[in-house]
Design a protein around this motif. Structure first.
Motif, PDB file in Angstrom:
ATOM      1  N   ILE A  80      30.152  83.091  -6.589  1.00  0.00           N
ATOM      2  CA  ILE A  80      29.885  81.882  -7.369  1.00  0.00           C
ATOM      3  C   ILE A  80      30.736  80.723  -6.866  1.00  0.00           C
ATOM      4  CG2 ILE A  80      30.036  80.886  -9.701  1.00  0.00           C
ATOM      5  CD1 ILE A  80      28.008  83.141  -9.618  1.00  0.00           C
ATOM      6  N   LEU A  81      30.149  79.524  -6.922  1.00  0.00           N
ATOM      7  CA  LEU A  81      30.882  78.274  -6.716  1.00  0.00           C
ATOM      8  C   LEU A  81      30.656  77.414  -7.946  1.00  0.00           C
ATOM      9  CD1 LEU A  81      29.748  77.389  -3.092  1.00  0.00           C
ATOM     10  CD2 LEU A  81      32.079  77.934  -3.780  1.00  0.00           C
ATOM     11  N   ASN A  82      31.726  76.898  -8.536  1.00  0.00           N
ATOM     12  CA  ASN A  82      31.587  75.910  -9.602  1.00  0.00           C
ATOM     13  C   ASN A  82      31.326  74.554  -8.964  1.00  0.00           C
ATOM     14  OD1 ASN A  82      31.986  77.532 -11.862  1.00  0.00           O
ATOM     15  ND2 ASN A  82      34.196  77.255 -11.828  1.00  0.00           N
ATOM     16  N   VAL A  83      30.519  73.746  -9.635  1.00  0.00           N
ATOM     17  CA  VAL A  83      30.142  72.430  -9.110  1.00  0.00           C
ATOM     18  C   VAL A  83      30.441  71.347 -10.137  1.00  0.00           C
ATOM     19  CG1 VAL A  83      28.223  70.982  -8.333  1.00  0.00           C
ATOM     20  CG2 VAL A  83      28.290  73.407  -7.699  1.00  0.00           C
ATOM     21  N   GLN A  84      31.158  70.327  -9.692  1.00  0.00           N
ATOM     22  CA  GLN A  84      31.280  69.092 -10.459  1.00  0.00           C
ATOM     23  C   GLN A  84      30.427  68.069  -9.722  1.00  0.00           C
ATOM     24  OE1 GLN A  84      32.886  67.936 -13.477  1.00  0.00           O
ATOM     25  NE2 GLN A  84      31.440  66.368 -12.932  1.00  0.00           N
ATOM     26  N   ASP A 109      43.698  68.648 -11.731  1.00  0.00           N
ATOM     27  CA  ASP A 109      44.497  69.769 -12.239  1.00  0.00           C
ATOM     28  C   ASP A 109      43.599  70.876 -12.783  1.00  0.00           C
ATOM     29  OD1 ASP A 109      46.888  68.528 -11.588  1.00  0.00           O
ATOM     30  OD2 ASP A 109      47.252  67.771 -13.620  1.00  0.00           O
ATOM     31  N   TYR A 110      42.578  70.477 -13.523  1.00  0.00           N
ATOM     32  CA  TYR A 110      41.642  71.452 -14.101  1.00  0.00           C
ATOM     33  C   TYR A 110      40.953  72.255 -12.992  1.00  0.00           C
ATOM     34  CZ  TYR A 110      37.602  73.236 -16.688  1.00  0.00           C
ATOM     35  OH  TYR A 110      36.644  74.038 -17.238  1.00  0.00           O
ATOM     36  N   TRP A 111      40.426  71.565 -11.988  1.00  0.00           N
ATOM     37  CA  TRP A 111      39.711  72.243 -10.907  1.00  0.00           C
ATOM     38  C   TRP A 111      40.622  73.138 -10.091  1.00  0.00           C
ATOM     39  CZ3 TRP A 111      37.667  66.849  -9.347  1.00  0.00           C
ATOM     40  CH2 TRP A 111      36.634  66.460 -10.207  1.00  0.00           C
ATOM     41  N   LEU A 112      41.833  72.700  -9.826  1.00  0.00           N
ATOM     42  CA  LEU A 112      42.745  73.466  -8.970  1.00  0.00           C
ATOM     43  C   LEU A 112      43.340  74.683  -9.675  1.00  0.00           C
ATOM     44  CD1 LEU A 112      44.572  70.585  -7.083  1.00  0.00           C
ATOM     45  CD2 LEU A 112      42.835  72.156  -6.182  1.00  0.00           C
ATOM     46  N   ASN A 113      43.373  74.680 -10.988  1.00  0.00           N
ATOM     47  CA  ASN A 113      43.957  75.788 -11.729  1.00  0.00           C
ATOM     48  C   ASN A 113      42.991  76.937 -11.985  1.00  0.00           C
ATOM     49  OD1 ASN A 113      46.610  74.859 -11.967  1.00  0.00           O
ATOM     50  ND2 ASN A 113      46.029  73.498 -13.639  1.00  0.00           N
ATOM     51  N   GLY A 114      41.720  76.763 -11.648  1.00  0.00           N
ATOM     52  CA  GLY A 114      40.727  77.800 -11.913  1.00  0.00           C
ATOM     53  C   GLY A 114      40.773  78.929 -10.903  1.00  0.00           C
ATOM     54  N   ASN A 115      40.090  80.013 -11.231  1.00  0.00           N
ATOM     55  CA  ASN A 115      40.047  81.173 -10.341  1.00  0.00           C
ATOM     56  C   ASN A 115      38.746  81.242  -9.540  1.00  0.00           C
ATOM     57  OD1 ASN A 115      38.479  81.764 -12.571  1.00  0.00           O
ATOM     58  ND2 ASN A 115      38.956  83.942 -12.525  1.00  0.00           N
ATOM     59  N   VAL A 116      37.837  80.311  -9.777  1.00  0.00           N
ATOM     60  CA  VAL A 116      36.568  80.246  -9.051  1.00  0.00           C
ATOM     61  C   VAL A 116      36.621  79.022  -8.143  1.00  0.00           C
ATOM     62  CG1 VAL A 116      34.054  79.973  -9.312  1.00  0.00           C
ATOM     63  CG2 VAL A 116      35.333  81.344 -10.963  1.00  0.00           C
ATOM     64  N   PRO A 117      36.153  79.130  -6.903  1.00  0.00           N
ATOM     65  CA  PRO A 117      36.150  77.949  -6.035  1.00  0.00           C
ATOM     66  C   PRO A 117      35.313  76.821  -6.641  1.00  0.00           C
ATOM     67  CG  PRO A 117      35.570  79.941  -4.799  1.00  0.00           C
ATOM     68  CD  PRO A 117      35.604  80.311  -6.240  1.00  0.00           C
ATOM     69  N   ASN A 118      35.844  75.615  -6.589  1.00  0.00           N
ATOM     70  CA  ASN A 118      35.165  74.441  -7.127  1.00  0.00           C
ATOM     71  C   ASN A 118      34.818  73.491  -5.990  1.00  0.00           C
ATOM     72  OD1 ASN A 118      35.424  74.732 -10.141  1.00  0.00           O
ATOM     73  ND2 ASN A 118      37.557  74.942  -9.537  1.00  0.00           N
ATOM     74  N   ILE A 119      33.593  72.969  -6.046  1.00  0.00           N
ATOM     75  CA  ILE A 119      33.215  71.940  -5.095  1.00  0.00           C
ATOM     76  C   ILE A 119      32.834  70.685  -5.867  1.00  0.00           C
ATOM     77  CG2 ILE A 119      32.539  73.559  -3.306  1.00  0.00           C
ATOM     78  CD1 ILE A 119      29.607  72.928  -3.933  1.00  0.00           C
ATOM     79  N   LEU A 120      33.097  69.549  -5.255  1.00  0.00           N
ATOM     80  CA  LEU A 120      32.717  68.255  -5.802  1.00  0.00           C
ATOM     81  C   LEU A 120      31.537  67.764  -4.988  1.00  0.00           C
ATOM     82  CD1 LEU A 120      33.222  65.649  -7.498  1.00  0.00           C
ATOM     83  CD2 LEU A 120      34.832  64.958  -5.688  1.00  0.00           C
ATOM     84  N   ILE A 121      30.452  67.414  -5.670  1.00  0.00           N
ATOM     85  CA  ILE A 121      29.279  66.851  -5.013  1.00  0.00           C
ATOM     86  C   ILE A 121      29.068  65.459  -5.579  1.00  0.00           C
ATOM     87  CG2 ILE A 121      26.813  67.057  -4.552  1.00  0.00           C
ATOM     88  CD1 ILE A 121      27.096  70.087  -5.020  1.00  0.00           C
ATOM     89  N   VAL A 122      29.123  64.468  -4.707  1.00  0.00           N
ATOM     90  CA  VAL A 122      28.893  63.075  -5.092  1.00  0.00           C
ATOM     91  C   VAL A 122      27.563  62.664  -4.475  1.00  0.00           C
ATOM     92  CG1 VAL A 122      29.758  60.711  -4.973  1.00  0.00           C
ATOM     93  CG2 VAL A 122      31.360  62.614  -5.214  1.00  0.00           C
ATOM     94  N   CYS A 123      26.688  62.099  -5.291  1.00  0.00           N
ATOM     95  CA  CYS A 123      25.360  61.772  -4.783  1.00  0.00           C
ATOM     96  C   CYS A 123      24.899  60.387  -5.227  1.00  0.00           C
ATOM     97  CB  CYS A 123      24.358  62.836  -5.207  1.00  0.00           C
ATOM     98  SG  CYS A 123      24.140  62.992  -6.976  1.00  0.00           S
ATOM     99  N   ARG A 124      23.920  59.903  -4.482  1.00  0.00           N
ATOM    100  CA  ARG A 124      23.242  58.642  -4.804  1.00  0.00           C
ATOM    101  C   ARG A 124      21.754  58.979  -4.845  1.00  0.00           C
ATOM    102  NH1 ARG A 124      25.129  53.666  -1.476  1.00  0.00           N
ATOM    103  NH2 ARG A 124      24.753  55.122   0.221  1.00  0.00           N
ATOM    104  N   PRO A 125      21.234  59.273  -6.039  1.00  0.00           N
ATOM    105  CA  PRO A 125      19.842  59.702  -6.160  1.00  0.00           C
ATOM    106  C   PRO A 125      18.825  58.699  -5.599  1.00  0.00           C
ATOM    107  CG  PRO A 125      21.026  60.213  -8.165  1.00  0.00           C
ATOM    108  CD  PRO A 125      21.939  59.372  -7.319  1.00  0.00           C
ATOM    109  N   SER A 126      19.107  57.421  -5.696  1.00  0.00           N
ATOM    110  CA  SER A 126      18.133  56.418  -5.239  1.00  0.00           C
ATOM    111  C   SER A 126      17.840  56.535  -3.747  1.00  0.00           C
ATOM    112  CB  SER A 126      18.621  55.009  -5.564  1.00  0.00           C
ATOM    113  OG  SER A 126      19.802  54.722  -4.839  1.00  0.00           O
ATOM    114  N   SER A 127      18.773  57.056  -2.967  1.00  0.00           N
ATOM    115  CA  SER A 127      18.566  57.228  -1.529  1.00  0.00           C
ATOM    116  C   SER A 127      18.543  58.704  -1.123  1.00  0.00           C
ATOM    117  CB  SER A 127      19.640  56.481  -0.740  1.00  0.00           C
ATOM    118  OG  SER A 127      20.922  56.921  -1.118  1.00  0.00           O
ATOM    119  N   ASN A 128      18.527  59.595  -2.122  1.00  0.00           N
ATOM    120  CA  ASN A 128      18.459  61.041  -1.886  1.00  0.00           C
ATOM    121  C   ASN A 128      19.624  61.543  -1.038  1.00  0.00           C
ATOM    122  OD1 ASN A 128      16.908  63.246  -2.741  1.00  0.00           O
ATOM    123  ND2 ASN A 128      15.967  63.447  -0.736  1.00  0.00           N
TER     124      ASN A 128
END
Length: 186
Positions: A80-84, A109-128
């Protein structure tokens, strides 16, 4: 002016949200943008052949999870990967090849303290467009953590089907031998 009642925001009878004299519930443009972002992320994950699950209840900084799945056999890995996810109509300090995204100290701090890998996804839906980083790896550099922002390289950090094999590596538990998940990289 908006009138707040419980969790819902109503418009008074003089506002544009007025429908036939009744007060209308309002969904702000930011909520629509956020949902468009989640839909974009989900589409990419499904095209990878992986499973996307929304974390709709008690969201404190994790919007969903990706479970790695073998696209050929359908076998689920349990990895599993957690996604923000963050959707934006424009990016800060954007150039043709990069942009910046600020990250709050509490979120980090919240993301780094977890036991599941977390990824950050930043998107711009208007340009896909969508871009990602492994939070733990990116912020293992003390200078990056102190800056409070991510500098996305648009070529390197693109979140598309080509990122699938790298996501498999991030999702694999570090104590698990490579043979257990190597078949998922095809």
């Amino acid at each position: 002016l908006p009138i707040l009642r419980g969790r819902f925001r109503y418009q008074d009878s003089t506002a544009r949200g007025n429908i036939g004299g009744a007060m209308a519930k309002v969904i702000q443009a930011g909520s629509i943008l956020g949902q468009q972002g989640i839909n974009l992320i989900e589409g990419v994950v499904l095209r990878m052949g992986f499973v996307w699950r929304v974390k709709a209840e008690f969201d404190a900084g994790i919007d969903g999870e990706i479970e790695i799945r073998d696209p050929q056999s359908g076998a689920m890995s349990g990895c599993i990967l957690n996604v923000q996810g963050k959707a934006r109509s424009s990016f800060q300090a954007e150039t043709e090849s990069s942009f910046e995204f600020p990250v709050g100290a509490n979120d980090l701090d919240y993301w780094l303290n977890g036991n599941v890998p977390n990824i950050l996804i930043v998107c711009r839906p208007s340009s896909n467009e969508a871009y990602w980083i492994s939070i733990r790896d990116y912020f293992s550099n003390p200078a990056a953590r102190k800056s409070g922002k991510v500098r996305f390289d648009k070529a390197k950090h693109r979140f598309d089907e080509k990122a699938a094999s790298v996501l498999v590596e991030f999702a694999r538990p570090k104590d698990r031998s490579e043979e257990h998940t190597s078949e998922l990289q095809s």
